[in-house]
Write an enzyme that holds these catalytic residues in place. Sequence first.
Site, short mmCIF file in Angstrom:
data_model
loop_
_atom_site.label_atom_id
_atom_site.label_comp_id
_atom_site.label_asym_id
_atom_site.label_seq_id
_atom_site.Cartn_x
_atom_site.Cartn_y
_atom_site.Cartn_z
N LYS A 150 -6.25 2.81 -3.02
CA LYS A 150 -7.06 1.87 -3.82
C LYS A 150 -8.11 1.14 -2.99
O LYS A 150 -9.15 0.75 -3.50
CB LYS A 150 -6.15 0.87 -4.53
CG LYS A 150 -5.35 1.55 -5.63
CD LYS A 150 -5.02 0.59 -6.75
CE LYS A 150 -4.46 1.34 -7.95
NZ LYS A 150 -3.09 1.84 -7.70
N GLU A 199 -8.60 -7.13 -12.17
CA GLU A 199 -7.31 -7.13 -12.83
C GLU A 199 -6.33 -6.46 -11.89
O GLU A 199 -6.72 -5.69 -11.03
CB GLU A 199 -7.37 -6.33 -14.14
CG GLU A 199 -7.27 -4.80 -13.97
CD GLU A 199 -8.47 -4.16 -13.28
OE1 GLU A 199 -9.54 -4.82 -13.22
OE2 GLU A 199 -8.34 -3.02 -12.78
N SER A 209 -0.63 9.35 -2.33
CA SER A 209 -1.56 8.25 -2.65
C SER A 209 -1.19 6.92 -2.00
O SER A 209 -2.05 6.08 -1.78
CB SER A 209 -1.66 8.08 -4.16
OG SER A 209 -0.38 7.92 -4.74
C1 LIG Z 1 -2.38 2.62 -8.51
C2 LIG Z 1 -1.73 3.76 -7.85
C3 LIG Z 1 -1.77 5.05 -8.41
C4 LIG Z 1 -2.36 5.35 -9.74
O1 LIG Z 1 -3.73 5.12 -9.86
P1 LIG Z 1 -4.78 6.28 -9.98
O2 LIG Z 1 -6.04 5.61 -10.39
O3 LIG Z 1 -4.29 7.25 -10.99
O4 LIG Z 1 -4.88 6.92 -8.66
C5 LIG Z 1 -1.19 6.09 -7.70
N1 LIG Z 1 -0.59 5.89 -6.51
C6 LIG Z 1 -0.54 4.66 -5.94
C7 LIG Z 1 0.16 4.51 -4.63
C8 LIG Z 1 -1.11 3.55 -6.58
O5 LIG Z 1 -1.04 2.35 -6.01
#
Ligand SMILES: *Cc1c(COP(=O)(O)O)cnc(C)c1O
Length: 406
Positions: free
Chosen positions: A101, A123, A389
């Site tokens: 993010k 948000e 992610s």
């Molecule tokens: C917020 C988040 C997501 C989901 O958000 P996307 O916009 O779909 O990428 C996925 N993995 C992590 C670790 C997150 O913090």
Amino acid sequence: MTMTKNSLLAELIEGAPPSDGRFGPYGGRFVPETLMAVLQRLERKSIELLADSGFKAELKAEQRDFIGRPTALSPAPGLGERWGAEVYLKREDLCHTGAHKINNALGQALIAKRLGVSRIVAETGAGQHGVATAAAAARVGLPCTVYMGVIDARRQKPNLERMKLLGAKVILVETGDQTLRSAIDEAMRDWVSDPDGTYYLLGSVVGPHPYPWMVREFQSVIGHEARNQMIARGGGLPDVAVACVGGGSNAIGLFRGFVGDPEVELLGIEAGGRGGDGDPHSATLGKGSPGVLHGAMTPLLQDAHGQIEDTHSIAPGLDYPGVGPEHALLRDLGRARYESVTDDDALDALHECSSAEGILPALESSHALAGAKRWAASHPGARIVVGLSGRGDKDIQLLTGEVPHD
Ligand SMILES: *Cc1c(COP(=O)(O)O)cnc(C)c1O
């Protein structure tokens, strides 16, 4: 029809900002009149800056110095042996603040600075985007207000405290569903009251144009790095790129690296929830229908009257009833496929990755791992890149049962 499909796909691969703000029938700009001019200015400015060599150099330097990019591409031999595949993990868990993010938060904070606004609003659901925004705002020297539902704040106390420590003002939202959806409503309300002095820093590839395009551009660094690293380290392109899909930003970021390589399959994994018939879930692309939410036309989980349905996922970051419009188009064009895995599948994957690789993945990322494992079962020996992610430290209280799931 075929002609149209081919030209839509060619346009998508080329990646220019959509002049009408649309991805096929999805996307657009469904907002109050007061925001139209602001969005048009943001569109002009973001297109200009993302093509500007000075801005690009600044962004690249900040990605290196602040986020710690490029992130590693880790071969995962332990998982590979168990799955009968060659597995590589794109390590967004190694980004500053622990997830992808920050790639977007930093990019937009740099744009906000150039726009000359006096404050940033955002948000947050689980708090990950709020933490990334608070950090990025501090980095560029702008004050920041984050809206968070009271239910989320209770569930995600460490992130609430992290935001405050990073200097953000956190406003707890007691209206509506008291989670992400009402936090977005309140952040938008704040923005509407001073659209010129305030920058709204949106956390995924959702919302009105230009957000889905702009956020994707900031996240595409994931895919571009991964493609180069696969060629340099892995000896060639993967057979499939797999990522989890909440709003869709980390997935679109990974997919952007490979969308022009027809031999690379793109697989998005949504949250299937508990998996029982009629149980709430967050599989918007799999089970939603088109509607308007938060300024864009996109698949939604809604009932026959257009009321947004309750969603659920064990992974707080996947628990959202909409999804980025570009994913809907990729799905319709057959370029990407979307499946879902259950809470339990994701939990198993979290434990498997932790013990096999020594990497504790976020619950969101664990959905991608579970989806990749299932795909591997029917593709023995294949080469797989998984978008990791984020890191799972934020989920420990959920995993130990210290805070309830929902
Ligand atoms: C917020 C988040 C997501 C989901 O958000 P996307 O916009 O779909 O990428 C996925 N993995 C992590 C670790 C997150 O913090």
